[in-house]
Design a protein around this motif. Structure first.
Motif, short mmCIF file in Angstrom:
data_model
loop_
_atom_site.label_atom_id
_atom_site.label_comp_id
_atom_site.label_asym_id
_atom_site.label_seq_id
_atom_site.Cartn_x
_atom_site.Cartn_y
_atom_site.Cartn_z
N ASP A 1 -12.96 -20.69 -4.49
CA ASP A 1 -13.53 -20.94 -5.82
C ASP A 1 -12.47 -21.32 -6.85
O ASP A 1 -12.79 -21.95 -7.85
N ALA A 2 -11.24 -20.93 -6.65
CA ALA A 2 -10.17 -21.23 -7.59
C ALA A 2 -9.11 -22.06 -6.87
O ALA A 2 -8.92 -21.93 -5.66
N PRO A 3 -8.38 -22.90 -7.62
CA PRO A 3 -7.34 -23.69 -6.96
C PRO A 3 -6.18 -22.86 -6.44
O PRO A 3 -5.45 -23.30 -5.55
N LEU A 4 -6.00 -21.66 -6.97
CA LEU A 4 -4.93 -20.79 -6.50
C LEU A 4 -5.48 -19.38 -6.33
O LEU A 4 -6.10 -18.83 -7.24
N VAL A 5 -5.28 -18.81 -5.15
CA VAL A 5 -5.65 -17.42 -4.90
C VAL A 5 -4.42 -16.73 -4.31
O VAL A 5 -3.88 -17.18 -3.31
N ILE A 6 -3.99 -15.67 -4.98
CA ILE A 6 -2.81 -14.92 -4.55
C ILE A 6 -3.28 -13.59 -3.97
O ILE A 6 -4.01 -12.85 -4.63
N ALA A 7 -2.86 -13.29 -2.77
CA ALA A 7 -3.14 -11.99 -2.17
C ALA A 7 -1.98 -11.06 -2.52
O ALA A 7 -0.82 -11.39 -2.30
N VAL A 8 -2.30 -9.90 -3.08
CA VAL A 8 -1.28 -8.91 -3.44
C VAL A 8 -1.33 -7.80 -2.40
O VAL A 8 -2.37 -7.17 -2.21
N VAL A 9 -0.20 -7.60 -1.74
CA VAL A 9 -0.13 -6.64 -0.63
C VAL A 9 0.72 -5.44 -1.04
O VAL A 9 1.78 -5.59 -1.62
N SER A 10 0.23 -4.26 -0.71
CA SER A 10 0.98 -3.02 -0.92
C SER A 10 1.60 -2.63 0.41
O SER A 10 0.91 -2.44 1.41
N SER A 11 2.92 -2.54 0.39
CA SER A 11 3.66 -2.18 1.60
C SER A 11 4.52 -0.96 1.28
O SER A 11 5.58 -1.08 0.66
N VAL A 12 4.04 0.19 1.68
CA VAL A 12 4.72 1.45 1.38
C VAL A 12 5.75 1.76 2.46
O VAL A 12 5.46 1.67 3.65
N LYS A 13 6.94 2.10 2.02
CA LYS A 13 8.02 2.48 2.94
C LYS A 13 8.54 3.86 2.55
O LYS A 13 8.63 4.17 1.35
N PRO A 14 8.88 4.69 3.51
CA PRO A 14 9.44 6.01 3.17
C PRO A 14 10.67 5.85 2.28
O PRO A 14 11.54 5.00 2.55
N HIS A 15 10.71 6.61 1.20
CA HIS A 15 11.83 6.52 0.26
C HIS A 15 12.04 7.90 -0.36
O HIS A 15 11.07 8.54 -0.78
N GLY B 1 -5.92 -11.25 10.20
CA GLY B 1 -5.88 -12.71 10.07
C GLY B 1 -4.93 -13.17 8.98
O GLY B 1 -4.34 -14.25 9.08
N LEU B 2 -4.77 -12.35 7.95
CA LEU B 2 -3.84 -12.67 6.86
C LEU B 2 -2.41 -12.25 7.19
O LEU B 2 -1.49 -12.51 6.42
N GLY B 3 -2.23 -11.59 8.33
CA GLY B 3 -0.88 -11.19 8.75
C GLY B 3 -0.41 -9.86 8.22
O GLY B 3 0.77 -9.54 8.31
N LEU B 4 -1.33 -9.04 7.67
CA LEU B 4 -0.92 -7.72 7.19
C LEU B 4 -0.67 -6.80 8.36
O LEU B 4 -1.40 -6.81 9.35
N LYS B 5 0.37 -5.99 8.22
CA LYS B 5 0.69 -4.98 9.23
C LYS B 5 -0.28 -3.82 9.09
O LYS B 5 -0.93 -3.65 8.06
N ALA B 6 -0.36 -2.98 10.12
CA ALA B 6 -1.31 -1.86 10.14
C ALA B 6 -1.10 -0.91 8.97
O ALA B 6 -2.06 -0.30 8.49
#
Length: 120
Positions: A23-37, A83-88
């Motif tokens: 629906d939009a010319p640009l769609v950005i997927a925002v991914v949360s990737s938590v790492k132990p810190h 399908g978007l390549g996100l890790k588990a």
């Protein structure tokens, strides 16, 4: 939603889902990737994804674009995430749709601030 996910879906509903991210010319997927810190708890890392998404919306709006941050069922569907390549261990905070608005935006119903804000 595909016929596999929702066997009762009509052809029109399936077509809507196929175009969901078009629906939009640009769609950005925002991914949360938590790492132990040791100093940054997981919750803070997850909130950072939301803050990043909101900053993208604010920046796009400041530049004169229309921007909308949405999730939808597919943001939580493992097949879509794969399908978007996100890790588990990654989560999709949402999709930011950016473009030129075709009509004025309508606000959603919001609660009265007095019902949700505590002052002390």
């Amino acid at each position: 939603m595909s016929g596999r996910r929702n066997p009762q879906a009509t052809p029109a509903e399936i077509e809507i889902e196929k175009r969901r991210l078009m629906d939009a010319p640009l769609v950005i997927a925002v991914v949360s990737s938590v790492k132990p810190h040791p100093k940054v708890p997981a919750w803070e890392q997850e909130l950072s994804a939301g803050a990043s998404a909101m900053n993208i919306v604010t920046a796009a709006t400041a530049l004169g674009y229309g921007a909308n941050w949405l999730t939808g069922w597919f943001a939580f569907d493992r097949d879509v995430l794969d399908g978007l390549g996100l890790k588990a261990d990654e989560k999709l905070a949402g999709f930011i749709h950016i473009g030129t608005p075709s009509k004025p935006s309508e606000d959603r119903p919001r609660p009265a601030l007095s019902d949700i804000v505590t002052r002390f």
